[in-house]
Design a protein around this motif. Sequence first.
Motif, PDB file in Angstrom:
ATOM      1  N   MET A   1       0.821  -1.190   0.000  1.00 30.97           N
ATOM      2  CA  MET A   1       0.000   0.000   0.000  1.00 30.97           C
ATOM      3  C   MET A   1       0.872   1.265   0.000  1.00 30.97           C
ATOM      4  O   MET A   1       0.516   2.248  -0.627  1.00 30.97           O
ATOM      5  CB  MET A   1      -0.903  -0.051   1.242  1.00 30.97           C
ATOM      6  N   ILE A   2       1.985   1.217   0.724  1.00 27.42           N
ATOM      7  CA  ILE A   2       2.874   2.374   0.765  1.00 27.42           C
ATOM      8  C   ILE A   2       3.453   2.660  -0.626  1.00 27.42           C
ATOM      9  O   ILE A   2       3.670   3.814  -0.985  1.00 27.42           O
ATOM     10  CB  ILE A   2       3.994   2.188   1.812  1.00 27.42           C
ATOM     11  N   TYR A   3       3.680   1.595  -1.408  1.00 29.54           N
ATOM     12  CA  TYR A   3       4.211   1.786  -2.760  1.00 29.54           C
ATOM     13  C   TYR A   3       3.202   2.486  -3.666  1.00 29.54           C
ATOM     14  O   TYR A   3       3.579   3.288  -4.516  1.00 29.54           O
ATOM     15  CB  TYR A   3       4.636   0.443  -3.363  1.00 29.54           C
ATOM     16  N   MET A   4       1.947   2.191  -3.469  1.00 33.98           N
ATOM     17  CA  MET A   4       0.909   2.867  -4.262  1.00 33.98           C
ATOM     18  C   MET A   4       0.859   4.356  -3.908  1.00 33.98           C
ATOM     19  O   MET A   4       0.724   5.207  -4.785  1.00 33.98           O
ATOM     20  CB  MET A   4      -0.459   2.212  -4.021  1.00 33.98           C
ATOM     21  N   ALA A   5       0.983   4.663  -2.632  1.00 29.26           N
ATOM     22  CA  ALA A   5       0.974   6.058  -2.205  1.00 29.26           C
ATOM     23  C   ALA A   5       2.203   6.789  -2.740  1.00 29.26           C
ATOM     24  O   ALA A   5       2.100   7.928  -3.216  1.00 29.26           O
ATOM     25  CB  ALA A   5       0.923   6.130  -0.679  1.00 29.26           C
ATOM     26  N   LEU A   6       3.368   6.155  -2.673  1.00 34.49           N
ATOM     27  CA  LEU A   6       4.581   6.775  -3.212  1.00 34.49           C
ATOM     28  C   LEU A   6       4.478   6.966  -4.725  1.00 34.49           C
ATOM     29  O   LEU A   6       4.892   8.008  -5.254  1.00 34.49           O
ATOM     30  CB  LEU A   6       5.804   5.926  -2.872  1.00 34.49           C
ATOM     31  N   ALA A   7       3.946   5.968  -5.413  1.00 31.59           N
ATOM     32  CA  ALA A   7       3.789   6.076  -6.865  1.00 31.59           C
ATOM     33  C   ALA A   7       2.850   7.221  -7.219  1.00 31.59           C
ATOM     34  O   ALA A   7       3.121   8.008  -8.145  1.00 31.59           O
ATOM     35  CB  ALA A   7       3.280   4.764  -7.434  1.00 31.59           C
ATOM     36  N   ALA A   8       1.763   7.357  -6.492  1.00 27.43           N
ATOM     37  CA  ALA A   8       0.820   8.450  -6.749  1.00 27.43           C
ATOM     38  C   ALA A   8       1.470   9.803  -6.467  1.00 27.43           C
ATOM     39  O   ALA A   8       1.278  10.769  -7.227  1.00 27.43           O
ATOM     40  CB  ALA A   8      -0.434   8.265  -5.902  1.00 27.43           C
ATOM     41  N   MET A   9       2.246   9.869  -5.384  1.00 25.35           N
ATOM     42  CA  MET A   9       2.908  11.125  -5.044  1.00 25.35           C
ATOM     43  C   MET A   9       3.936  11.510  -6.112  1.00 25.35           C
ATOM     44  O   MET A   9       3.993  12.664  -6.545  1.00 25.35           O
ATOM     45  CB  MET A   9       3.602  10.995  -3.678  1.00 25.35           C
ATOM     46  N   PHE A  10       4.746  10.545  -6.553  1.00 27.05           N
ATOM     47  CA  PHE A  10       5.716  10.830  -7.608  1.00 27.05           C
ATOM     48  C   PHE A  10       5.029  11.211  -8.915  1.00 27.05           C
ATOM     49  O   PHE A  10       5.510  12.071  -9.656  1.00 27.05           O
ATOM     50  CB  PHE A  10       6.639   9.635  -7.833  1.00 27.05           C
ATOM     51  N   TYR A  11       3.924  10.585  -9.190  1.00 29.04           N
ATOM     52  CA  TYR A  11       3.158  10.873 -10.404  1.00 29.04           C
ATOM     53  C   TYR A  11       2.693  12.330 -10.388  1.00 29.04           C
ATOM     54  O   TYR A  11       2.880  13.069 -11.349  1.00 29.04           O
ATOM     55  CB  TYR A  11       1.971   9.907 -10.466  1.00 29.04           C
ATOM     56  N   VAL A  12       2.106  12.747  -9.281  1.00 31.11           N
ATOM     57  CA  VAL A  12       1.615  14.124  -9.162  1.00 31.11           C
ATOM     58  C   VAL A  12       2.776  15.110  -9.178  1.00 31.11           C
ATOM     59  O   VAL A  12       2.728  16.133  -9.871  1.00 31.11           O
ATOM     60  CB  VAL A  12       0.766  14.277  -7.879  1.00 31.11           C
TER      61      VAL A  12
END
Length: 64
Positions: A1-12
Amino acid sequence: MIYMALAAMFYVCGFVFLYGVVRFAVRHAIEDVELRRERAAQAPELDRLRERTLVPDNAFLAGS
């Protein structure tokens, strides 16, 4: 789940960074266009000044 949050943050953050880079590039391009427009407006006057100095120095080119 933390990887999804990091991926979303990097994406934005990536899109925000790209927006800044594109905005910076467009601003400088507009400044360059304005400079070229000013130089183009002054070109006829500069040509006349160059002609005035060229003819007396090189009268044989003017046919006189």
